[in-house]
Write an enzyme that holds these catalytic residues in place. Structure first.
Site, mmCIF file in Angstrom:
data_model
loop_
_atom_site.group_PDB
_atom_site.id
_atom_site.type_symbol
_atom_site.label_atom_id
_atom_site.label_comp_id
_atom_site.label_asym_id
_atom_site.label_seq_id
_atom_site.Cartn_x
_atom_site.Cartn_y
_atom_site.Cartn_z
ATOM 1 N N ASP A 12 0.804 -1.081 -0.073
ATOM 2 C CA ASP A 12 -0.028 -0.023 -0.087
ATOM 3 C C ASP A 12 0.976 1.221 -0.082
ATOM 4 O O ASP A 12 2.213 1.056 0.381
ATOM 5 C CB ASP A 12 -0.759 0.028 1.374
ATOM 6 C CG ASP A 12 -1.514 1.537 1.524
ATOM 7 O OD1 ASP A 12 -1.494 1.846 2.589
ATOM 8 O OD2 ASP A 12 -2.199 1.708 0.645
ATOM 9 N N ASP A 14 -0.364 5.165 0.770
ATOM 10 C CA ASP A 14 -0.336 6.179 1.864
ATOM 11 C C ASP A 14 -0.506 5.513 3.454
ATOM 12 O O ASP A 14 -1.164 4.667 3.546
ATOM 13 C CB ASP A 14 -1.818 6.856 1.669
ATOM 14 C CG ASP A 14 -1.622 7.878 0.140
ATOM 15 O OD1 ASP A 14 -2.214 7.750 -0.539
ATOM 16 O OD2 ASP A 14 -0.913 8.423 0.304
ATOM 17 N N GLU A 21 -0.368 11.283 5.011
ATOM 18 C CA GLU A 21 -1.804 11.995 5.141
ATOM 19 C C GLU A 21 -1.676 13.248 5.582
ATOM 20 O O GLU A 21 -2.779 14.031 5.208
ATOM 21 C CB GLU A 21 -2.541 10.862 6.008
ATOM 22 C CG GLU A 21 -3.060 9.637 5.306
ATOM 23 C CD GLU A 21 -3.880 9.666 4.024
ATOM 24 O OE1 GLU A 21 -4.189 8.781 3.294
ATOM 25 O OE2 GLU A 21 -4.245 10.844 3.656
ATOM 26 N N HIS A 86 -10.244 18.342 -6.489
ATOM 27 C CA HIS A 86 -9.431 17.364 -6.481
ATOM 28 C C HIS A 86 -7.935 17.421 -7.102
ATOM 29 O O HIS A 86 -6.866 17.203 -6.666
ATOM 30 C CB HIS A 86 -9.798 15.959 -6.872
ATOM 31 C CG HIS A 86 -8.918 14.665 -6.379
ATOM 32 N ND1 HIS A 86 -8.341 13.827 -7.098
ATOM 33 C CD2 HIS A 86 -8.734 14.261 -5.059
ATOM 34 C CE1 HIS A 86 -7.760 12.989 -6.721
ATOM 35 N NE2 HIS A 86 -7.873 13.287 -5.232
ATOM 36 N N THR A 126 -2.592 0.518 -4.284
ATOM 37 C CA THR A 126 -3.092 1.714 -3.704
ATOM 38 C C THR A 126 -4.640 2.423 -4.109
ATOM 39 O O THR A 126 -4.905 2.271 -5.227
ATOM 40 C CB THR A 126 -2.097 2.924 -3.642
ATOM 41 O OG1 THR A 126 -2.730 4.025 -2.875
ATOM 42 C CG2 THR A 126 -1.700 3.259 -5.134
ATOM 43 N N THR A 127 -5.085 3.038 -3.418
ATOM 44 C CA THR A 127 -6.401 3.938 -3.684
ATOM 45 C C THR A 127 -5.979 5.264 -4.311
ATOM 46 O O THR A 127 -6.908 6.088 -4.814
ATOM 47 C CB THR A 127 -7.513 4.036 -2.770
ATOM 48 O OG1 THR A 127 -6.816 4.761 -1.685
ATOM 49 C CG2 THR A 127 -7.904 2.664 -2.162
ATOM 50 N N THR A 128 -4.787 5.557 -4.183
ATOM 51 C CA THR A 128 -4.507 7.001 -4.450
ATOM 52 C C THR A 128 -4.171 7.105 -5.943
ATOM 53 O O THR A 128 -4.178 6.302 -6.829
ATOM 54 C CB THR A 128 -3.022 7.576 -3.446
ATOM 55 O OG1 THR A 128 -3.205 9.005 -3.577
ATOM 56 C CG2 THR A 128 -1.788 7.087 -4.270
HETATM 57 C C1 XBP Z 1 -4.922 6.325 0.792
HETATM 58 C C2 XBP Z 1 -6.436 6.980 0.443
HETATM 59 C C3 XBP Z 1 -5.937 8.078 -0.572
HETATM 60 C C4 XBP Z 1 -5.167 9.458 -0.099
HETATM 61 C C5 XBP Z 1 -5.639 10.636 -0.877
HETATM 62 O O1 XBP Z 1 -4.818 5.545 0.098
HETATM 63 O O2 XBP Z 1 -7.343 6.685 0.740
HETATM 64 O O3 XBP Z 1 -7.142 8.349 -1.167
HETATM 65 O O4 XBP Z 1 -5.757 9.559 1.262
HETATM 66 O O5 XBP Z 1 -5.282 10.222 -2.216
HETATM 67 P P1 XBP Z 1 -3.825 4.159 0.249
HETATM 68 P P2 XBP Z 1 -6.023 10.770 -3.649
HETATM 69 O O6 XBP Z 1 -4.657 2.876 -0.211
HETATM 70 O O7 XBP Z 1 -2.444 4.186 -0.351
HETATM 71 O O8 XBP Z 1 -3.691 3.910 1.886
HETATM 72 O O9 XBP Z 1 -6.631 12.255 -3.202
HETATM 73 O O10 XBP Z 1 -5.402 10.473 -4.633
HETATM 74 O O11 XBP Z 1 -7.203 9.746 -3.518
HETATM 75 MG MG MG Z 2 -2.790 3.131 3.404
#
Ligand code: XBP
Ligand code: MG
Length: 242
Positions: A12, A14, A21, A86, A126-128
């Site tokens: 992952d 973030d 964060e 965003h 990741t979701t980012t």
């Molecule tokens: C965590 C998230 C992301 C980030 C912000 O990602 O939920 O949304 O907080 O990034 P991870 P975006 O899966 O790596 O823990 O604004 O690009 O969504």
């Molecule tokens: Mg994370």
């Protein structure tokens, strides 16, 4: 050649590769000011909002919380406004990362290098947004960072965000490996649920934004990766099979 049954590590981003964060939160607040919104996400507010994966999804969730009139807004106008906020947020985050605001967590780079040297594959799930990963890895690893990864899954490849397992299932598909040959690394309960739903044993490294999350079902919870070696991962993986 890989180490016994372990053939890939899936990370992952973030909160796991780096404590990002706080920089994301500051970037959101910068974007809100840029568009003239009087919203300010404090740490307390952001802690709760992190239950929602994805920046756009988080903005929409918050907008519903603070503005009952949102329902009257035209759906397209709302989507456009969130996309604009965003995009401003992502640009501010990239600038912060390029300015040195974020560094990799202890042990991350050493474990990655150890895994690559042992013939394992590395992957990101990741979701980012892709731009955020590139900014972080370019700054922390260098311009050739992509060469280290066999598979990268993110908001662009997996629009159905964690805790849905989509991004992890994608990575297993690209790696052409069964879950039993991989370990996932996460920092949040959404992430743990996504990895577990994909059949992956998961190592958790909490951070100040996720220390209160429920990590039951994790293979191991450790403060960070500073003392985690490949040999230890294989030991844990085997013990997890017992
Ligand atoms: C965590 C998230 C992301 C980030 C912000 O990602 O939920 O949304 O907080 O990034 P991870 P975006 O899966 O790596 O823990 O604004 O690009 O969504
Ligand atoms: Mg994370």
């Amino acid at each position: 050649m890989a180490t016994g049954a372990l053939q890939a590590l899936i990370f992952d981003v973030d909160g796991t590769l780096a404590d990002t964060e706080s920089a994301h939160m500051a970037a959101f607040n910068h974007a809100f000011a840029e568009v003239g919104f009087d919203w300010v996400w404090t740490e307390d507010v952001y802690l709760g909002l992190l239950e929602i994966s994805g920046g756009k999804e988080r903005i929409l969730h918050y907008w519903h919380q603070v503005d009952p009139n949102i329902k009257a807004l035209d759906a397209h106008a709302l989507t456009d406004q969130i996309a604009r906020m965003h995009a401003l947020k992502t640009a501010a985050y990239e600038a912060a990362v390029n300015g040195g605001a974020v560094s990799l967590r202890p042990g991350v780079l050493r474990l990655m290098e150890e895994a690559l040297a042992a013939g394992l594959q590395l992957s990101i799930a990741t979701t980012t947004s892709p731009a955020n990963i590139a900014a972080l890895m370019r700054h922390a690893v260098g311009p050739d960072w992509r060469l280290k990864f066999s598979a990268i899954g993110d908001a662009a490849t997996a629009p159905i965000k964690k805790p849905d397992p989509q991004v992890y299932l994608q990575m297993l598909d690209v790696l052409k490996l069964p879950p039993a040959a991989c370990l996932a690394f996460e920092d949040s309960s959404n992430g743990l649920r996504a990895a577990t739903a994909a059949g992956l044993a998961t190592i958790i490294t909490p951070n100040p934004f996720t220390a209160h999350h429920d990590f039951s079902g994790a293979l191991k919870v450790v403060p960070d990766l500073s003392h985690v070696t490949l040999a230890l991962l294989c030991e844990w993986q085997n013990s997890g099979r017992v």
